[in-house]
Design a protein around this motif. Structure first.
Motif, mmCIF file in Angstrom:
data_model
loop_
_atom_site.group_PDB
_atom_site.id
_atom_site.type_symbol
_atom_site.label_atom_id
_atom_site.label_comp_id
_atom_site.label_asym_id
_atom_site.label_seq_id
_atom_site.Cartn_x
_atom_site.Cartn_y
_atom_site.Cartn_z
ATOM 1 N N ALA A 1 0.765 -1.062 -0.041
ATOM 2 C CA ALA A 1 -0.045 -0.038 -0.005
ATOM 3 C C ALA A 1 0.935 1.142 -0.093
ATOM 4 O O ALA A 1 0.735 2.343 -0.691
ATOM 5 N N ALA A 2 1.987 1.142 0.625
ATOM 6 C CA ALA A 2 2.949 2.255 0.879
ATOM 7 C C ALA A 2 3.463 2.612 -0.646
ATOM 8 O O ALA A 2 3.737 3.708 -0.984
ATOM 9 N N ASP A 3 3.808 1.463 -1.443
ATOM 10 C CA ASP A 3 4.226 1.625 -2.677
ATOM 11 C C ASP A 3 3.275 2.340 -3.793
ATOM 12 O O ASP A 3 3.726 3.250 -4.367
ATOM 13 N N LEU A 4 2.125 2.199 -3.586
ATOM 14 C CA LEU A 4 0.929 2.602 -4.446
ATOM 15 C C LEU A 4 0.790 4.072 -3.999
ATOM 16 O O LEU A 4 0.821 5.092 -4.938
ATOM 17 N N ARG A 5 0.804 4.436 -2.504
ATOM 18 C CA ARG A 5 0.766 5.828 -2.171
ATOM 19 C C ARG A 5 1.745 6.569 -2.880
ATOM 20 O O ARG A 5 1.628 7.857 -3.289
ATOM 21 N N ARG A 6 2.974 6.176 -2.755
ATOM 22 C CA ARG A 6 4.391 6.792 -3.315
ATOM 23 C C ARG A 6 4.169 7.224 -4.723
ATOM 24 O O ARG A 6 4.354 7.977 -5.141
ATOM 25 N N ALA A 7 3.594 6.115 -5.606
ATOM 26 C CA ALA A 7 3.702 6.325 -7.013
ATOM 27 C C ALA A 7 2.614 7.191 -7.274
ATOM 28 O O ALA A 7 2.932 8.137 -8.184
ATOM 29 N N ALA A 8 1.474 7.529 -6.625
ATOM 30 C CA ALA A 8 0.379 8.128 -6.713
ATOM 31 C C ALA A 8 0.689 9.583 -6.481
ATOM 32 O O ALA A 8 0.559 10.712 -7.194
ATOM 33 N N ARG A 9 1.535 9.803 -5.320
ATOM 34 C CA ARG A 9 2.001 10.992 -4.850
ATOM 35 C C ARG A 9 3.211 11.607 -5.783
ATOM 36 O O ARG A 9 2.994 12.888 -6.089
ATOM 37 N N THR A 10 4.018 10.675 -6.148
ATOM 38 C CA THR A 10 5.002 11.153 -7.096
ATOM 39 C C THR A 10 4.317 11.931 -8.405
ATOM 40 O O THR A 10 4.795 12.932 -8.832
ATOM 41 N N ALA A 11 3.507 10.999 -9.059
ATOM 42 C CA ALA A 11 2.761 11.405 -10.067
ATOM 43 C C ALA A 11 1.856 12.762 -10.230
ATOM 44 O O ALA A 11 2.067 13.804 -10.771
ATOM 45 N N ALA A 12 1.264 12.983 -8.784
ATOM 46 C CA ALA A 12 0.445 14.043 -8.654
ATOM 47 C C ALA A 12 1.394 15.231 -8.366
ATOM 48 O O ALA A 12 0.930 16.225 -8.996
#
Length: 208
Positions: free
Chosen positions: A182-193
């Motif tokens: 879940a942390a990986d997914l949050r990091r990926a989304a935050r990086t893109a946003a």
């Protein structure tokens, strides 16, 4: 990926040809998910669909033609990304959807088999590119709506934002073979946003 798809082809809507097309392409997706690309045969598809194998060979030519047609058929399946009214959360939901598609059975088997098929066959690879382009175009709407809200610049490359959000998921699944947390997914989304909001993913960045 999904095996819940739309009927296409045929001489008339609801006619025998259309029904046979649906049966064969659905059987192809089911067999691909259950047995993988290298276990897929025209004979299995014919038996499962109830369509004579001579008809299958005549229309689709073989395994690669079947898989390519089935992937093209799948693009008609109704799918839209989740919209929350916030780009980061929208991208997080998108990344979660991708991860679930490759980890939750039975869809995960079909998704993984489709990737394997594309690696083995140039014909299937072209069909998979078209399938992914369709999914990216549909997902890009969350970025386009974020631009309307003023979260990102108007000239943001919506497709590139989607790629940045989901690329780490594919890397972990198929390259490093690591679990996707879940942390990986949050990091990926935050990086893109964040990259999008700072103007780092605009259309002119691709040519500069």
């Amino acid at each position: 990926m999904t095996s819940n798809t739309h009927t296409s082809g045929g001489s008339r809507p609801g006619g025998r040809t259309a029904r046979n097309t649906a049966a064969v392409l659905q059987a192809t997706l089911d067999e691909l998910g259950e047995h993988g690309y290298h276990g897929l045969t025209v004979e299995r598809v014919a038996t499962r669909s109830g369509v004579h194998k001579a008809t299958v060979y005549r229309r689709w030519g073989g395994v690669d033609g079947l898989v390519s047609a089935a992937l093209e058929w799948s693009t008609a399946h109704a799918w839209e990304p989740t919209r929350t009214g916030d780009l980061y959360t929208d991208l997080l939901r998108l990344a979660e959807t991708v991860a679930q598609g490759f980890t939750d059975a039975p869809e995960s088997d079909l998704s993984t088999a489709s990737i394997a098929a594309a690696i083995s066959s140039a014909t299937v690879a072209e069909a998979l590119r078209a399938f992914m382009a369709d999914r990216h175009a549909r997902a890009a709407v969350v970025v386009e709506e974020a631009a309307v809200r003023g979260e990102v610049p108007e000239d943001t490359d919506a497709h590139e934002v989607v790629r940045v959000a989901v690329a780490p998921v594919y890397y972990r699944l198929f390259v490093s073979r690591e679990p996707v947390t879940a942390a990986d997914l949050r990091r990926a989304a935050r990086t893109a946003a964040d990259a999008a909001s700072r103007g780092l993913l605009t259309t002119d960045q691709r040519t500069s």
